[in-house]
Design an enzyme around this catalytic site. Structure first.
Site, PDB file in Angstrom:
ATOM      1  N   CYS A 199      -3.228  19.491  17.053  1.00  0.00           N
ATOM      2  CA  CYS A 199      -2.716  19.685  15.696  1.00  0.00           C
ATOM      3  C   CYS A 199      -2.723  21.146  15.274  1.00  0.00           C
ATOM      4  O   CYS A 199      -1.915  21.555  14.442  1.00  0.00           O
ATOM      5  CB  CYS A 199      -3.551  18.874  14.702  1.00  0.00           C
ATOM      6  SG  CYS A 199      -3.450  17.094  14.903  1.00  0.00           S
ATOM      7  N   GLU A 210      -7.226  14.801   8.616  1.00  0.00           N
ATOM      8  CA  GLU A 210      -6.575  15.968   9.211  1.00  0.00           C
ATOM      9  C   GLU A 210      -5.299  15.465   9.852  1.00  0.00           C
ATOM     10  O   GLU A 210      -5.339  14.594  10.731  1.00  0.00           O
ATOM     11  CB  GLU A 210      -7.461  16.650  10.248  1.00  0.00           C
ATOM     12  CG  GLU A 210      -6.788  17.904  10.812  1.00  0.00           C
ATOM     13  CD  GLU A 210      -7.564  18.547  11.936  1.00  0.00           C
ATOM     14  OE1 GLU A 210      -6.987  18.690  13.031  1.00  0.00           O
ATOM     15  OE2 GLU A 210      -8.739  18.900  11.726  1.00  0.00           O
TER      16      GLU A 210
END
Length: 521
Positions: free
Chosen positions: A292, A258
């Site tokens: 994020c 990720e």
């Protein structure tokens, strides 16, 4: 200045003893971890070496054989007990998270709750996912086909500093449930969260060699992990993800990541703007924007742009900002001087190129060395750094658009594709917009929590925002090798003895074609 309770220092001294080093820890280089709110030294921890990683992988590989032989139902009992440990020690875990990261209490609790729900999800789902499954064989009634899932072996986890507890532990939970061992490198500035997670797994009954933490630098420890494990899970920047992906490709091992995001929020003319302004404080500024999946861009229909700006500006100015080991502050500190300097540079660059600061835009040294105000920008030009690059801090830019179509086009006009948020006049309208966005998760009526917390669904990125998925079925099965066992019965593929080979071949094609009418074909 706010400081952690004295017992936190005692706990950190206990956690230092968890890593197993090949040489006396006192004889090697030690890293200093700082308490972020004050900048004062918090604790020292010995740094691992490549030899430590090799030894850890060897121990893990030996222990993994017996672990894989246990049934999934036996393995997930550890996850169930781990969830109980997390609930029992949640206050202590939040203290450690805050001390290492400087985030506010609510953001620290997000980490703890994610550990809890992920452990419980895979404790429930893993036995069914890993159960051998019958699939249609080549010749119905004659070919039996079963799919089994075998563990990869030793999984390496390279964890980030922004969510150092849950992103160290939750990926490992899925790997462990699948029958793997795990060797983890925590971020150098936040090693104690991973060690606290390890201790709780050990308390839950996990053999120590199955989850090992090797603190140290990415250049040394991270490289050694990539060179020795059977699968790698990474969370971090897209740039580093590219490098690790190449290294894994050279070894032909699996890789999941990720990575970064430049996430967009779309607000239509029919949205409830009061709700948008309230939710946005979390969507933009949870963990001081060092997330994020937080929002950094807002596209709003022009007819309601000024109304939204007024409501957002008022709500952001009213946010409570400051240090503290209790609930109350809506935003805490940035984690490091590097992040502080990046945020400062992005804002100064945007303003120099014509952007307006609607609110925020200033350091707050009166609160702590790394505090920066939550910041909302307008009129950000395309040549500004923060227009297209991830800031990873408390800076958000707002842009008017003439239509939903334009908003979707601009939201998708990025190499990133991690998360998005949509506020519309109805759920159905928001869901229709969501289906047009090129991101791994979309939150309708929320910023990121709904998608992140729905752990039964996969989560990850498109474009340069990631490879593979965490959470959901994929988040566990990626740590396995699928194997098809096909058993042929009664008649082998050369045909029955009573039928000439040529006649069998003549019948084979039409018979195979006719199987399309069978159920499941």
């Amino acid at each position: 200045m706010s400081r952690p309770a004295p017992h936190v220092y005692d706990r950190l001294r206990d956690l230092v003893a968890i890593p197993e080093f090949r040489a006396d820890p006192e004889s090697r280089k030690a890293g200093v971890v700082h308490e972020v709110f004050t900048g004062e030294p918090l604790a020292e921890i010995p740094e691992g070496t490549a030899e430590d990683v090799v030894a850890a992988v060897e121990r893990a590989r030996a222990a993994q054989v017996a672990w894989a032989e246990r049934s999934p139902k036996e393995r997930v009992k550890v996850l169930e007990r781990f969830a109980t440990e997390v609930m029992r020690h949640r206050e202590e875990l939040m203290d450690i998270v805050q001390a290492e990261t400087g985030k506010n209490r609510a953001s620290a609790q997000e980490e703890v709750l994610d550990c809890l729900i992920t452990a419980r999800h895979y404790a429930s789902a893993a036995p069914g996912l890993l159960k051998p499954k019958r699939v249609p064989g080549m010749l119905p009634g004659l070919t039996k086909a079963v799919v089994r899932h075998h563990p990869k072996g030793v999984v390496g986890v390279i964890a980030p500093w922004n969510y150092p507890l849950n992103l160290a532990v939750t990926d490992a939970l899925a790997a462990l449930a699948a029958g793997n061992a795990v060797v983890i490198k925590p971020a150098s500035i936040t090693p104690f969260c991973a060690l606290a997670g390890a201790e709780m797994l050990y308390r839950a009954g996990l053999p120590r060699d199955l989850f090992q933490v090797v603190p140290g630098s990415g250049r040394v420890v991270g490289t050694a992990i990539v060179e020795n494990v059977d699968y790698l899970m990474f969370t971090g920047s897209s740039e580093t993800g590219r490098t690790l992906g190449r290294q894994c490709g050279e070894r032909l091992i699996g890789f999941s990541a990720e990575l970064g995001g430049k996430n967009a929020m779309i607000v239509t003319a029919g949205a409830d703007l009061d709700t948008v302004a309230e939710v946005a404080t979390r969507a933009f500024f949870s963990n001081s924007g060092q997330l994020c999946i937080s929002m950094e861009r807002v596209y709003v229909e022009r007819s309601v742009e000024q109304q939204l700006i007024e409501k957002l500006t008022a709500r952001i100015r009213a946010m409570s900002l400051g240090p503290g080991y209790e609930f109350g502050a809506e935003m805490g500190s940035l984690i490091s001087r590097d992040q502080f300097d990046t945020v400062t540079a992005h804002v100064e660059d945007a303003v120099a190129k014509g952007a307006r600061i609607l609110t925020g835009g200033r350091p707050r040294p009166d609160l702590g060395p790394l505090f920066y105000e939550p910041t909302l920008l307008a009129d950000v030009p395309e040549d500004a750094t923060c227009f297209g690059e991830e800031t990873f801090g408390p800076v958000v830019s707002i842009y008017p658009v003439d239509s939903v179509d334009e908003a979707v086009e601009k939201a998708n006009d990025t190499p990133y594709g991690l998360n998005a948020s949509v506020f519309a006049g109805s759920d159905s309208e928001g869901e229709a917009i969501a289906a047009r966005l090129r991101t791994g998760t979309v939150n309708v009526g929320e910023g990121y929590v709904a998608g992140w917390g729905s752990v039964a669904g996969p989560m990850g990125g498109m474009g340069i925002s990631g490879v593979g998925r965490r959470h959901g079925d994929e988040g566990l099965l990626k740590y396995t090798e699928a194997q098809t066992v096909a058993t042929q019965r009664l008649v082998h593929m050369g045909g029955p003895d009573f039928l000439a080979g040529r006649r069998w071949q003549e019948l084979l094609a039409p018979a195979t074609d006719a199987m399309r009418f069978l159920p499941g074909r």
